[in-house]
Design an enzyme around this catalytic site. Sequence first.
Site, short mmCIF file in Angstrom:
data_model
loop_
_atom_site.label_atom_id
_atom_site.label_comp_id
_atom_site.label_asym_id
_atom_site.label_seq_id
_atom_site.Cartn_x
_atom_site.Cartn_y
_atom_site.Cartn_z
N ASP A 141 9.21 -1.92 -9.60
CA ASP A 141 8.62 -0.72 -10.21
C ASP A 141 8.83 -0.72 -11.72
OD1 ASP A 141 7.57 0.95 -8.06
OD2 ASP A 141 9.63 1.14 -7.39
N GLU A 154 6.28 6.82 -13.34
CA GLU A 154 7.19 7.49 -12.41
C GLU A 154 8.64 7.15 -12.71
OE1 GLU A 154 8.17 7.63 -7.61
OE2 GLU A 154 6.59 6.32 -8.37
N ASP A 188 1.62 4.26 -11.75
CA ASP A 188 2.56 4.22 -10.63
C ASP A 188 2.69 2.74 -10.29
OD1 ASP A 188 4.09 4.39 -8.38
OD2 ASP A 188 2.97 6.03 -7.47
N ILE A 224 4.40 0.82 -8.15
CA ILE A 224 4.23 0.49 -6.73
C ILE A 224 4.20 1.80 -5.97
CG2 ILE A 224 5.19 -0.63 -4.70
CD1 ILE A 224 6.39 -2.75 -6.42
N ASP A 225 3.01 2.26 -5.64
CA ASP A 225 2.90 3.48 -4.85
C ASP A 225 3.11 3.13 -3.39
OD1 ASP A 225 2.29 6.28 -4.53
OD2 ASP A 225 0.41 5.65 -3.62
N THR A 245 6.27 3.08 -2.05
CA THR A 245 7.40 2.17 -2.15
C THR A 245 8.12 1.99 -0.82
OG1 THR A 245 7.70 3.13 -4.36
CG2 THR A 245 9.39 1.62 -3.60
N ASP A 302 0.29 9.50 -9.09
CA ASP A 302 -0.35 9.13 -7.82
C ASP A 302 -1.86 9.28 -7.87
OD1 ASP A 302 2.03 8.61 -6.28
OD2 ASP A 302 2.37 10.77 -6.19
#
Length: 354
Positions: A54, A79, A154, A156-157, A159, A274
């Site tokens: 991330d 994020e 984001d 790595i959405d 996660t 997101d």
Amino acid sequence: MAELIKTLLSFSERAGEIARSIRREPKLFSLLVEEKGESEKNQRFTHDFKTLADVLIQEALRHHVKQMIPSLGDYVQGEESAEFTNTLGEKIIVQICDTQQETAVLLSKVLDGNSEAADILATVVHSDISWTPEPELVEKIPDLPIESLGIWIDPIDSTGEYVKGESGTNRGDIYNHGLPCVTVLIGLYDRMSGLPVGGVINQPFALFDKESQSPEDGRAVLVMSSSEDLELYQKFNKNFNVVHATGAGYKLLVVALGYAAACVSTKGSTFRWDTAAPHGILEAQGGGVVIYNKISHHAKEVDVDKNTLRELQIRYHKPNDSPAQLSLQWSNEGGFVAYRDPGVLSTILQCVAD
């Protein structure tokens, strides 16, 4: 603007390769996962995770944007905090250095001296991964003022799905959970109006099955989280074929791809990072992402005019007023309805009114 979009497209593939590289090496992956602090946790989940992947992706984007457009680098928001704690308890600010060797040295500190793993990551971060869109698509990119743009990422959405690493299950074209629900989200917005102007979504673990088809029973598909109330599910299921899926970015992506007519989220468990990227894509398709709590006030109206819809769109330039806690300042606290065709909203409002 076209050069910026091409840069973001290439970067999204670089980000996907970072995510894949970490998953390919189990020992490396186990070193990189740590539980988020209390102030960072998503309120929906008992356990939430952040990974070095991330932070690496987020800071790599900032680095590359600054190299291309120095003034824009200051308006890259994400994020994750760039602060990472290694297993020795040492707090380190992760950043992409000017050279691959310097980045490897810094990452080695995060990885408790594991120089081999650090070298692998530094190589991927500094590698020249490019992707060039078709010329006819580049010609359609509008000329937007770069000086007023902001970027939400984001890295790595979903996660949790990335950490679990399951292949997942699907219902037609839509995956309910698993690695295919993992996305890299890069959204562009106007810092003056807060409205989205573009988006890039990358699926690092995308699986395409030519045999699969969207579930069809004569009703349009509506995608939502399995955490939504049963009563709401029953209301929508009268007029829609409701499909559950994981990952806020992924759920909005399937709307943009046309696999679902809409996505509804009534809770404040998603954030601007997101929705910014898919919102930009939906906007370009004539759709949008409106605030659920506000659009539901129009439940008795046959149609919602364009000006009202514009006012109800999620904005990305200002945090929420008086959030319950600091970590919720950028949450989509009123929920959202994402759609590709505004015509579907009348059916959604009908369900809400019933």
